[in-house]
Motif scaffolding. Sequence first.
Motif, PDB file in Angstrom:
ATOM      1  N   ASP A 169       0.827  -1.198   0.040  1.00  7.45           N
ATOM      2  CA  ASP A 169       0.067  -0.055  -0.209  1.00  7.45           C
ATOM      3  C   ASP A 169       0.984   1.059   0.071  1.00  7.45           C
ATOM      4  O   ASP A 169       2.053   1.104   0.051  1.00  7.45           O
ATOM      5  N   SER A 170       0.294   2.451  -0.062  1.00  5.28           N
ATOM      6  CA  SER A 170       1.096   3.571   0.046  1.00  5.28           C
ATOM      7  C   SER A 170       2.191   3.660   1.228  1.00  5.28           C
ATOM      8  O   SER A 170       3.197   4.244   0.783  1.00  5.28           O
ATOM      9  N   LEU A 171       1.631   3.397   2.151  1.00  5.02           N
ATOM     10  CA  LEU A 171       2.782   3.415   3.526  1.00  5.02           C
ATOM     11  C   LEU A 171       3.907   2.647   3.219  1.00  5.02           C
ATOM     12  O   LEU A 171       4.927   2.996   3.335  1.00  5.02           O
ATOM     13  N   ALA A 172       3.367   1.318   2.582  1.00  2.38           N
ATOM     14  CA  ALA A 172       4.629   0.165   2.590  1.00  2.38           C
ATOM     15  C   ALA A 172       5.463   0.838   1.411  1.00  2.38           C
ATOM     16  O   ALA A 172       6.639   0.701   1.542  1.00  2.38           O
ATOM     17  N   HIS A 173       4.898   1.548   0.447  1.00  2.00           N
ATOM     18  CA  HIS A 173       5.565   2.018  -0.830  1.00  2.00           C
ATOM     19  C   HIS A 173       6.718   3.028  -0.328  1.00  2.00           C
ATOM     20  O   HIS A 173       7.983   3.204  -0.642  1.00  2.00           O
ATOM     21  N   ILE A 174       6.293   3.949   0.686  1.00  2.00           N
ATOM     22  CA  ILE A 174       7.276   5.118   1.267  1.00  2.00           C
ATOM     23  C   ILE A 174       8.546   4.182   2.070  1.00  2.00           C
ATOM     24  O   ILE A 174       9.503   4.651   1.947  1.00  2.00           O
ATOM     25  N   GLU A 175       8.252   3.315   2.812  1.00  2.00           N
ATOM     26  CA  GLU A 175       8.943   2.511   3.531  1.00  2.00           C
ATOM     27  C   GLU A 175       9.985   1.913   2.588  1.00  2.00           C
ATOM     28  O   GLU A 175      11.328   1.916   2.986  1.00  2.00           O
ATOM     29  N   VAL A 176       9.560   1.162   1.699  1.00  2.00           N
ATOM     30  CA  VAL A 176      10.291   0.599   0.600  1.00  2.00           C
ATOM     31  C   VAL A 176      11.489   1.495  -0.122  1.00  2.00           C
ATOM     32  O   VAL A 176      12.467   1.465  -0.154  1.00  2.00           O
ATOM     33  N   ILE A 177      11.006   2.656  -0.274  1.00  2.00           N
ATOM     34  CA  ILE A 177      11.614   3.851  -1.082  1.00  2.00           C
ATOM     35  C   ILE A 177      12.816   4.138  -0.126  1.00  2.00           C
ATOM     36  O   ILE A 177      13.964   4.455  -0.554  1.00  2.00           O
ATOM     37  N   GLU A 178      12.473   4.644   1.155  1.00  2.00           N
ATOM     38  CA  GLU A 178      13.393   4.771   2.138  1.00  2.00           C
ATOM     39  C   GLU A 178      14.636   3.778   2.397  1.00  2.00           C
ATOM     40  O   GLU A 178      15.724   4.033   2.451  1.00  2.00           O
ATOM     41  N   LEU A 179      14.266   2.357   2.461  1.00  2.00           N
ATOM     42  CA  LEU A 179      14.959   1.532   2.659  1.00  2.00           C
ATOM     43  C   LEU A 179      15.817   1.168   1.479  1.00  2.00           C
ATOM     44  O   LEU A 179      17.250   0.978   1.540  1.00  2.00           O
ATOM     45  N   VAL A 180      15.557   1.252   0.171  1.00  2.00           N
ATOM     46  CA  VAL A 180      16.132   1.136  -1.037  1.00  2.00           C
ATOM     47  C   VAL A 180      17.069   2.220  -1.215  1.00  2.00           C
ATOM     48  O   VAL A 180      18.248   1.919  -1.526  1.00  2.00           O
ATOM     49  N   GLN A 181      16.704   3.518  -0.829  1.00  2.00           N
ATOM     50  CA  GLN A 181      17.963   4.677  -0.909  1.00  2.00           C
ATOM     51  C   GLN A 181      18.887   4.409  -0.165  1.00  2.00           C
ATOM     52  O   GLN A 181      20.047   4.545  -0.393  1.00  2.00           O
ATOM     53  N   ARG A 182      18.681   3.947   1.189  1.00  2.00           N
ATOM     54  CA  ARG A 182      19.656   3.347   2.140  1.00  2.00           C
ATOM     55  C   ARG A 182      20.333   2.311   1.690  1.00  2.00           C
ATOM     56  O   ARG A 182      21.764   2.422   1.774  1.00  2.00           O
ATOM     57  N   ARG A 183      19.913   1.083   1.312  1.00  2.00           N
ATOM     58  CA  ARG A 183      20.692   0.115   0.740  1.00  2.00           C
ATOM     59  C   ARG A 183      21.564   0.285  -0.228  1.00  2.00           C
ATOM     60  O   ARG A 183      22.565  -0.056  -0.440  1.00  2.00           O
ATOM     61  N   PHE A 184      21.196   1.124  -1.295  1.00  2.00           N
ATOM     62  CA  PHE A 184      22.027   1.260  -2.545  1.00  2.00           C
ATOM     63  C   PHE A 184      22.507   2.615  -2.480  1.00  2.00           C
ATOM     64  O   PHE A 184      23.190   2.857  -3.527  1.00  2.00           O
TER      65      PHE A 184
END
Length: 85
Positions: free
Chosen positions: A41-56
């Motif tokens: 959902d939209s909340l999960a999307h925000i969390e995914v984006i944040e973690l992707v930015q950190r990871r990569f």
Amino acid sequence: MADLTADTILAGLRPIFEDVLNEPDIELTRDSNALNTPNWDSLAHIEVIELVQRRFKVKFNLADLQKLKTVGDLVDLVLEKSLAR
């Protein structure tokens, strides 16, 4: 991040999606999106984006995020941002 390819990025995204979506056996493909992936959902999307930015170690702007429709789009964006560094 040496030898970064679309395949290694996709493999790196899997644990992020598994954790955020609480789906340990997620079938993540380039065609995965919020409509065909459980718990995305939209909340999960925000969390995914944040973690992707950190990871990569990349940073997305609003225009980048507005273009994202599938996991494949996210893979391509991570690759593009990584190569631009």
